[in-house]
Design an enzyme around this catalytic site. Sequence first.
Site, short mmCIF file in Angstrom:
data_model
loop_
_atom_site.label_atom_id
_atom_site.label_comp_id
_atom_site.label_asym_id
_atom_site.label_seq_id
_atom_site.Cartn_x
_atom_site.Cartn_y
_atom_site.Cartn_z
NE ARG A 114 -3.24 2.54 2.71
CZ ARG A 114 -3.15 3.33 3.78
NH1 ARG A 114 -2.50 2.98 4.88
NH2 ARG A 114 -3.71 4.45 3.90
CG HIS A 158 -0.95 9.02 3.45
ND1 HIS A 158 -1.02 7.65 3.93
CD2 HIS A 158 -0.39 9.48 4.82
CE1 HIS A 158 -0.65 7.45 5.16
NE2 HIS A 158 -0.30 8.64 5.83
CD GLU A 204 -4.21 7.63 10.38
OE1 GLU A 204 -3.60 8.62 10.97
OE2 GLU A 204 -3.83 6.53 11.07
CE1 TYR A 334 0.71 2.66 13.34
CE2 TYR A 334 -1.63 3.34 12.57
CZ TYR A 334 -0.30 3.20 12.58
OH TYR A 334 0.64 2.96 11.34
CD GLU A 393 -0.91 4.04 8.19
OE1 GLU A 393 -0.72 4.25 9.32
OE2 GLU A 393 -1.40 4.70 7.17
C1 NOJ Z 1 -0.81 6.86 10.77
C2 NOJ Z 1 -0.62 7.68 9.42
O1 NOJ Z 1 -1.35 7.23 8.30
C3 NOJ Z 1 0.99 7.49 9.04
O2 NOJ Z 1 1.18 8.44 8.19
C4 NOJ Z 1 1.74 7.47 10.27
O3 NOJ Z 1 3.16 7.37 9.98
C5 NOJ Z 1 1.57 6.44 11.36
N1 NOJ Z 1 0.16 6.68 11.46
C6 NOJ Z 1 2.36 6.45 12.63
O4 NOJ Z 1 2.13 7.39 13.47
#
Ligand code: NOJ
Length: 488
Positions: A114, A158, A204, A334, A393
Amino acid sequence: MPNDVSRRDFAKLAGLAALGTSSDAAAAKAEERPVTNDILRQFPHDFVWGTATSSYQIEGGAQADGRGPSIWDVFSHAQGNIEDGSNGDVACDHYHRYKDDVRLIKELGCKAYRFSIAWPRLFPDGDGRPNPKGLDFYNRLVDELLANGITPYATLYHWDLPQALQERVGGWRSADTAKAFADYSGYVAEHLTDRVKTVFTVNECGRFIPFGYGLGIDAPGLKLPQAEVNQARHHVALAHGLAVQAIRAKGRAGTRVGMAENITACVPAIDTPENIRAAEIATRELNAGFLNVILEGRYTDAFLAWAGKDAPRFTAEELKTIAAPVDFVGLNIYAPQAYVVASDRAPGFDVLPMPASFPHMSSPWLRIGPETAYWVPRLAAKIWNLKTVYITENGTSSDDQMTPDGKVHDLDRVMYLRNYLGQLQRATAEGVPVKGYFLWSLMDNFEWVFGYRQRFGIYHVDFDTQVRTPKLSASFYRHVIAKNALLV
Ligand code: NOJ
């Protein structure tokens, strides 16, 4: 002998090490026998294993081949915005080293990658005349991936908005940016969907709008009142919907489209039926401003009541566009964000306060909650009746140190991944429709306001020499992919 280990302890440890050798032999023998689900925690046979990156974080080549400036170029070059004073001018120099980087993906055994497309490479002014040299880069990248048996998954936004749009119309403050995004998306669909079959519109929204337009800590660095933040978020939702329509109109048959969102991750504090129900309600309400309006076609009553006079202005026609059907939902997972219990008060949940001692990874915001990888896709699939979910992610930063002999033993990242993947496997085993997983990130890169200090890669990058070195976590991930399972 280390001071804190007594002779007896040392003898014990030495004994265990010896035991380890014989049990390794037993394990090796066991592996010759047919593998059963009892000893291997299998993922579904067609599960997609990948890694993820984004354009501004890795590409560099900031002025190469007619690329226009993005809001992140301007923001990172302004003094004081980035912790280590750095920017993405060179980053991982992926623009020139993409062939080597594709090899790194292949060495992991990944069948998917991706990446994101830099809008200002294709449209240096945001709209109008395209820059064919910008498109050529992604043609080369996609061809290289396919030649190596890796399926491309492309994200259209992004965070690197063309600066021209920020200056002309105020970026996401204006619905004109949503229209420009749709045109750009249609252009990409026209030129790449003969080979790129899966497209993510926006990455995001839940981060770049509050951080970039409310708190001023991401580009474009604005601190706007809440009403304007809500309106900007509405424009992003609209951009997503318009892009879905444009991709359906201009893309080849079989092109699939969705979004990649940092869903507000809700987890039942204790898994009772009441709390699980409360976590469902919380997932819907705490994601009302983006995911829920896309998937349900309306802002919830509780969201509108909470926003009050700051609620976004919208039309019924816009809601219809926003809710254009998607083929999948991508979730960036996360940290757990809300541990939830049932409540008698409407809408039916309470979020418990997070204790200060809650454990976290090297990034303080990255609290450790492996169960997030189970509950979040499970709850999302249930409330929005999803048939296809991707974890777009998941990963962690680590204070990676290289040993004198050039190794990075990132045991904390291995611990994190092992635990999150264990919970994800639990979800797939129970039938939650998670079809793939993209580890963030392939390699260390420009971590936004933290610059190059926070390393999220499973390949270490020496930013002076651009040498990439696999960390221990790369071996771990290669092993998981090869087995399509976690060993128990
Ligand atoms: C989400 C984001 O999409 C990405 O750009 C970022 O590096 C990671 N989180 C880690 O913080």
